[in-house]
Design an enzyme around this catalytic site. Structure first.
Site, PDB file in Angstrom:
ATOM      1  N   ASN A 125     -35.785  30.073  10.928  1.00 29.37           N
ATOM      2  CA  ASN A 125     -34.398  29.954  11.387  1.00 29.37           C
ATOM      3  C   ASN A 125     -34.432  29.070  12.628  1.00 29.37           C
ATOM      4  OD1 ASN A 125     -31.835  30.215  12.371  1.00 29.37           O
ATOM      5  ND2 ASN A 125     -32.003  32.405  12.865  1.00 29.37           N
TER       6      ASN A 125
ATOM      7  N   LYS B  84     -32.049  28.009  14.316  1.00 33.16           N
ATOM      8  CA  LYS B  84     -30.939  28.280  15.246  1.00 33.16           C
ATOM      9  C   LYS B  84     -30.310  26.944  15.664  1.00 33.16           C
ATOM     10  CE  LYS B  84     -33.130  32.592  16.385  1.00 33.16           C
ATOM     11  NZ  LYS B  84     -33.341  33.696  17.317  1.00 33.16           N
TER      12      LYS B  84
ATOM     13  N   HIS C  23     -26.518  37.320  11.281  1.00 31.79           N
ATOM     14  CA  HIS C  23     -27.571  37.300  12.306  1.00 31.79           C
ATOM     15  C   HIS C  23     -27.031  37.976  13.569  1.00 31.79           C
ATOM     16  CE1 HIS C  23     -30.446  35.900  15.263  1.00 31.79           C
ATOM     17  NE2 HIS C  23     -31.265  35.671  14.256  1.00 31.79           N
TER      18      HIS C  23
ATOM     19  N   GLU D 118     -27.214  37.225  16.562  1.00 32.00           N
ATOM     20  CA  GLU D 118     -26.572  36.301  17.514  1.00 32.00           C
ATOM     21  C   GLU D 118     -25.135  36.006  17.088  1.00 32.00           C
ATOM     22  OE1 GLU D 118     -29.672  33.358  17.358  1.00 32.00           O
ATOM     23  OE2 GLU D 118     -30.992  34.774  18.369  1.00 32.00           O
TER      24      GLU D 118
ATOM     25  N   GLU E  42     -34.287  42.686  11.940  1.00 33.73           N
ATOM     26  CA  GLU E  42     -34.594  41.992  13.197  1.00 33.73           C
ATOM     27  C   GLU E  42     -34.140  42.854  14.374  1.00 33.73           C
ATOM     28  OE1 GLU E  42     -34.968  37.468  12.539  1.00 33.73           O
ATOM     29  OE2 GLU E  42     -32.875  37.890  12.954  1.00 33.73           O
TER      30      GLU E  42
ATOM     31  N   GLY F 177     -36.688  36.499  20.371  1.00 39.03           N
ATOM     32  CA  GLY F 177     -36.809  35.501  21.435  1.00 39.03           C
ATOM     33  C   GLY F 177     -37.340  36.055  22.744  1.00 39.03           C
TER      34      GLY F 177
ATOM     35  N   SER G  64     -39.922  37.502  17.297  1.00 43.59           N
ATOM     36  CA  SER G  64     -41.165  37.045  17.929  1.00 43.59           C
ATOM     37  C   SER G  64     -42.367  37.029  16.977  1.00 43.59           C
ATOM     38  CB  SER G  64     -41.470  37.875  19.184  1.00 43.59           C
ATOM     39  OG  SER G  64     -40.425  37.744  20.135  1.00 43.59           O
TER      40      SER G  64
ATOM     41  N   GLY H 260     -37.927  32.579  14.193  1.00 42.86           N
ATOM     42  CA  GLY H 260     -37.111  31.708  15.027  1.00 42.86           C
ATOM     43  C   GLY H 260     -37.957  30.631  15.696  1.00 42.86           C
TER      44      GLY H 260
HETATM   45  P1  13P Z   1     -37.702  34.546  17.352  1.00 47.03           P
HETATM   46  O1  13P Z   1     -38.750  34.417  16.268  1.00 47.03           O
HETATM   47  O2  13P Z   1     -37.546  33.321  18.171  1.00 47.03           O
HETATM   48  O3  13P Z   1     -37.898  35.811  18.129  1.00 47.03           O
HETATM   49  O4  13P Z   1     -36.290  34.701  16.584  1.00 47.03           O
HETATM   50  C1  13P Z   1     -36.172  35.638  15.565  1.00 47.03           C
HETATM   51  C2  13P Z   1     -34.889  35.410  14.856  1.00 47.03           C
HETATM   52  O5  13P Z   1     -33.828  35.696  15.386  1.00 47.03           O
HETATM   53  C3  13P Z   1     -34.944  34.781  13.546  1.00 47.03           C
HETATM   54  O6  13P Z   1     -33.701  34.846  12.910  1.00 47.03           O
END
Ligand code: 13P
Length: 248
Positions: free
Chosen positions: A9, A11, A94, A96, A166, A172, A211, A232
């Site tokens: 992803n 983002k 998601h 976010e 997640e 992140g 992560s 991510g």
């Molecule tokens: P990270 O791998 O950067 O922690 O992000 C995870 C994520 O939100 C994937 O959709």
């Protein structure tokens, strides 16, 4: 045995010119894997990503969509548009988007139905906050999200859906859930699917996200109920992401 599915992803990262650079290297690095590989890129990158993924084993997904086919929704992209572009997957709900863009269980459910209508495979995200985990309500909250997301979804439709667990506190932050904790929640999700749909639950792909990196992918993805990951930050770099995809 369920297949392993590893999705990146991106983002809000990378422009079409970066897609070119990435796709010059990445497909060659993962061409020999049996795991399913998906890249979920920003809308503006989709055209190029779909074009450059032709003839490779890399599948392309979007990161969001509206639930309507068309209309006066300035700035939105419809499932029909994604399907016309030959996009195969779409991330829905998601954390976010739930946090910053007012996505609710209800819009998540509408989007899943719209995606399926247009032959897009949804990657549906669920996960608890740190406060919810510390309050001991992770199971109740996450299984509730799954139940609400899947309202009026049939068993045949469920088979096209991927669930991504997640935990918000692991996204992140560099804090990965322990493999045992991550697996426990993925198991709860599968139990919920079994309660709703029966033994087809054993066929459904449940990913872990938060992560994930090449140094922890193997430990996580080898757990009994974790069928790959939604990645991510570590999906932005071809070598690193290819190591995660080829963890085994
Ligand atoms: P990270 O791998 O950067 O922690 O992000 C995870 C994520 O939100 C994937 O959709």
């Amino acid at each position: 045995m369920r297949r392993k599915v590893i999705a990146g992803n991106w983002k809000m990262n990378k422009s079409p010119k970066d897609v070119e650079e990435f796709m010059e290297r990445f497909p060659g690095l993962v061409s020999d894997t049996e795991n399913e590989v998906i890249l979920c890129v920003p809308f503006i990158d989709l055209c190029k990503a779909v074009k450059l993924s032709k003839g490779t084993n890399v599948k392309i997904g979007a990161q969001n969509m509206h639930f309507k086919d068309s209309g006066a929704y300035t700035g939105e992209i419809s499932p029909k548009m994604l399907n016309d572009l030959n996009v195969e997957y779409v991330i829905i709900g998601h954390s976010e988007r739930r946090e910053y863009f007012n996505e609710t269980d209800e819009t998540v459910n509408l989007k899943i139905k719209a995606a399926l209508t247009h032959d897009l495979k949804p990657i549906v995200c669920v996960g608890e906050t740190l406060e919810q985990r510390e309050a001991g309500i992770t199971k109740e909250f996450v299984t509730g999200q799954v139940r609400n997301a899947l309202k009026e979804i049939t068993e045949d439709e469920l088979k096209k859906i991927i669930i991504a667990y997640e935990p918000i506190w692991a996204i992140g932050t560099g804090k990965t859930a322990s493999k045992e904790d991550a697996n426990e929640v993925c198991k709860w999700i599968r139990e919920e699917l079994r309660a709703l749909y029966g033994d087809v639950a054993d066929e459904i792909i449940i990913q872990y996200g938060g992560s994930v990196k090449s140094s922890n992918a193997k430990d996580l993805f080898e757990m009994s109920d974790i069928d790959g990951g939604l990645v991510g930050g570590a999906s932005l770099e071809p070598e690193e992401f290819s190591k995660i995809v080829k963890y085994n």
